[in-house]
Write an enzyme that holds these catalytic residues in place. Structure first.
Site, PDB file in Angstrom:
ATOM      1  N   LEU A 134       0.819  -1.041  -0.178  1.00  0.00           N
ATOM      2  CA  LEU A 134       0.027   0.136  -0.181  1.00  0.00           C
ATOM      3  C   LEU A 134       0.964   1.154  -0.064  1.00  0.00           C
ATOM      4  O   LEU A 134       1.966   1.343   0.564  1.00  0.00           O
ATOM      5  CB  LEU A 134      -0.974   0.222   1.324  1.00  0.00           C
ATOM      6  CG  LEU A 134      -2.300  -0.834   1.374  1.00  0.00           C
ATOM      7  CD1 LEU A 134      -3.008  -0.373   2.607  1.00  0.00           C
ATOM      8  CD2 LEU A 134      -3.074  -0.559   0.123  1.00  0.00           C
ATOM      9  N   ASP A 135       0.500   2.449  -0.719  1.00  0.00           N
ATOM     10  CA  ASP A 135       1.196   3.467  -0.677  1.00  0.00           C
ATOM     11  C   ASP A 135       1.430   4.097   0.827  1.00  0.00           C
ATOM     12  O   ASP A 135       0.570   3.534   1.569  1.00  0.00           O
ATOM     13  CB  ASP A 135       0.383   4.655  -1.425  1.00  0.00           C
ATOM     14  CG  ASP A 135       0.296   4.278  -2.782  1.00  0.00           C
ATOM     15  OD1 ASP A 135       0.932   3.453  -3.444  1.00  0.00           O
ATOM     16  OD2 ASP A 135      -0.274   4.843  -3.794  1.00  0.00           O
ATOM     17  N   ARG A 136       2.400   4.566   1.131  1.00  0.00           N
ATOM     18  CA  ARG A 136       2.689   5.237   2.598  1.00  0.00           C
ATOM     19  C   ARG A 136       1.366   5.917   3.248  1.00  0.00           C
ATOM     20  O   ARG A 136       1.005   5.714   4.256  1.00  0.00           O
ATOM     21  CB  ARG A 136       3.929   6.273   2.423  1.00  0.00           C
ATOM     22  CG  ARG A 136       4.233   6.733   3.689  1.00  0.00           C
ATOM     23  CD  ARG A 136       5.308   7.677   3.661  1.00  0.00           C
ATOM     24  NE  ARG A 136       5.520   8.322   5.089  1.00  0.00           N
ATOM     25  CZ  ARG A 136       6.330   9.404   5.250  1.00  0.00           C
ATOM     26  NH1 ARG A 136       7.348   9.597   4.278  1.00  0.00           N
ATOM     27  NH2 ARG A 136       6.634   9.935   6.430  1.00  0.00           N
TER      28      ARG A 136
END
Length: 284
Positions: A134-136
């Site tokens: 997942l993106d940060r």
């Protein structure tokens, strides 16, 4: 000593002098600071066959080993966020990753990353294998494996597009109807299916089902149709006072190692874990 990120390198010629002492002489940093950097995963060793982090000050090195220290004071001083365990099994576990936490580390360290947090706090140093990301700044559900066989099984499910992945997002503008975006990203097929949950004048609440998992796929696709995600300063949103309004809310997959595809697990976040979806949506 400048506070900007720097990379220091040395080749081991003396095994009698400890690595913290050698790095201290090279960088001008204290041994205490060096030890902290090592524990955070910022020091790497390139041997004859592999590249790996050196975390312990007492780690043995050999003549000829190439040592690299990626020094980023801001990264080293960062404090880790805390993920929430949703489900635990012997071979895998499911977590809620808060927005702002990375899934994996960088060359500057990994002490604030999800996989390292799990290794230290949940698995007591046992293996943690990442099978998706997942993106940060995207909050939501993440599954990790703890055995190689489970990692291979889950990874194949993701690559074969057998995993159910759904996201909720608040976007700019009124999206009036459901649609499917098939816009190639990085010269690869990318498909995002959008269901409108609450259309409003300024913002709309949507659900997105992605058939592929390209980098920043949802955010890039939504920017491309003129409805960027609220709080997405990288892809078209100019708010500086809002966090990214995007969360991975649903995750479904077959139990690793199960013989029958009917043996599946389904996880869905409730509103208490993504409160912005209920509180930040502007009304007409």
């Amino acid at each position: 000593m400048t506070q900007d990120p720097q990379t220091f390198s040395l080749t081991i010629t003396d095994v009698e002098l400890g690595l913290p002492d050698q790095l201290s002489e090279l960088t001008g940093l204290s041994r205490t600071r060096i030890k902290h950097a090592m524990s955070c995963g910022a020091v790497w060793r390139e041997g004859s066959t592999s590249l790996q982090r050196i975390r312990r000050a007492s780690a043995k090195v050999k003549v000829g080993d190439k040592i690299t220290f990626h020094h980023n004071p801001e990264a080293l001083d960062a404090i880790s966020l805390t993920p929430e365990l949703i489900f635990a099994a012997g071979d895998f576990s499911v977590w809620f990753k808060p927005a702002g936490m990375t899934v994996s580390g960088s060359r500057f360290g990994d002490h604030t990353a999800l996989n390292r947090w799990i290794e230290i706090n949940h698995r007591s140093g046992d293996a943690v294998f990442l099978v998706h990301r997942l993106d940060r700044f995207t909050a939501g559900l993440v599954v990790v494996a703890h055995r190689k066989a489970a990692a291979a099984d889950l990874s194949k499910q993701f690559s074969d597009r057998e995993v159910e992945k759904r996201y909720h997002a608040i976007i700019h503008g009124q999206l009036k109807k459901d649609q499917t975006i098939e816009e190639r990203l990085d010269d690869k097929t990318a498909v995002s299916r959008i269901t409108v949950l609450t259309p409003a004048k300024e913002y709309s609440l949507i659900e997105v089902n992605i058939a592929t998992g390209r980098k920043h796929q949802i955010r890039r696709h939504l920017m491309g149709i003129g409805h960027s995600v609220v709080g997405d300063r990288q892809y078209g949103s100019d708010e500086v006072d809002k966090d990214l309004q995007l969360a991975a809310t649903t995750l479904g997959f077959r139990v690793p190692g199960s013989k029958y595809k009917t043996e599946t697990l389904h996880f869905e976040l409730d509103e208490t874990r993504v409160p912005f979806l209920a509180t930040n949506l502007a009304s007409d």
